[in-house]
Design an enzyme around this catalytic site. Sequence first.
Site, PDB file in Angstrom:
ATOM      1  CE1 TYR A 208       1.583  -0.686  -1.944  1.00  0.00           C
ATOM      2  CE2 TYR A 208       0.895  -0.111   0.126  1.00  0.00           C
ATOM      3  CZ  TYR A 208       0.996  -0.809  -0.778  1.00  0.00           C
ATOM      4  OH  TYR A 208       0.347  -2.239  -0.432  1.00  0.00           O
TER       5      TYR A 208
ATOM      6  CE1 TYR B 242      -2.791  -1.895  -0.425  1.00  0.00           C
ATOM      7  CE2 TYR B 242      -3.858  -4.027  -0.376  1.00  0.00           C
ATOM      8  CZ  TYR B 242      -2.900  -3.239   0.043  1.00  0.00           C
ATOM      9  OH  TYR B 242      -1.837  -3.678   0.801  1.00  0.00           O
TER      10      TYR B 242
END
Length: 394
Positions: free
Chosen positions: A297, A348
């Site tokens: 991430y 994202y």
Amino acid sequence: MSNIVNTRDKTAIVGIGTTEISRDCGRTELKMAVEAILDAVEDAGISVDDIDGMVNYTMDKSEQLEVVNALGIPNLSFFSKTPYGGGGSCATVAHAVAAVEAGLANYVVCYRSIRDASLPVRIGDFDASQQSYNDDDVYYGMYMPYGLITPVSWVAMFAQRYIHEFDIGDDAFWPVAQINRENANRNPSAWFHDQKLTYEEYMNSPMNVTPLRRHDCCLNIDGAMAVIVTSAENAKHLKQTPAYISGVAQGMHTHGEQMTSYYRKDITTLHEVVEYGDLMFKMAGITPKDIDVAQFYDAFSPLVPMQLEALGFVEKGEGVDFIQDVDRLRVDGELPINTSGGLMSEGYVHGMNLIVEAVRQIRGTSTTQVNDVEFSLVTGGLGVPSSGIILRRG
């Protein structure tokens, strides 16, 4: 622990679905969610009627009830939501695994639909008609008066301390931006597919919040992603190569807050990641050395070396040194990472795209495909209660 370990490889991701990644999708989150789910259903070779479980994020604007109505799903026997934004990404799969293993559902769809580019960013939902605030508004009200109003400002505090404690150079996080962009340049679906990134451009890009430059930060986009989880037995009879779920875990650590856990004795350690990582690797029966490819991430570039440390790939303080040899992170390197371009260069989608890419690596269909992948790792959002997954090829 023994009961948890026994869930190893008993469930699998059998379908993945996506919309395009854009910055002006021209439709609602609900419509994109439906598109991604239908794509996942087609990919898995099942029907909409087979879906009997559903998990998405509490932040998602596409409500489950409306998704069910739009798709014509006959009944959901299991439904839940995961909080904490990107920290809840892999947690959606954890919920799905729990539901399938408990016999509460057979086919659980996990999804995220987001319009971060074409809609204004909102923090909290003030209801003028009721003249009241929800819980998030009360929480954020403790920080906004002091200037900490965005995720980049919150993470910059951790990054500053990390840089100070380990005497990190000004360009030390460049390899993360570099490898993400290289991988995105091979991915036609990535937002930055046609835009290369040079060291000079990276260094000259404006500071969003010191020490985080523009290219140290994730890319707000519009898009939706979905994955379908079922039992290992069901997976044997479907059309795709199953991505077996060997380990999946969540972590919520003492003295944690949402992005502002500054009162811990050590704010350079991702404590939630340490906790869920230990459990996840024990579930899978492997160590970090066994991981063939990782989707970290990467909302902000310092979080990648910090995760390397928290998950045990390297010792504390060695994460930045590890990434300086960027060949280690490339497709034929020691630990290939973020092979679709990650959150910084693909887009994202709050981490759901990282799960989709991890499945592609298991199937052998990534645009930056690693050879002979057996174990594929995904991590969730940082600075909040978090989660992770280890997938295995059958």
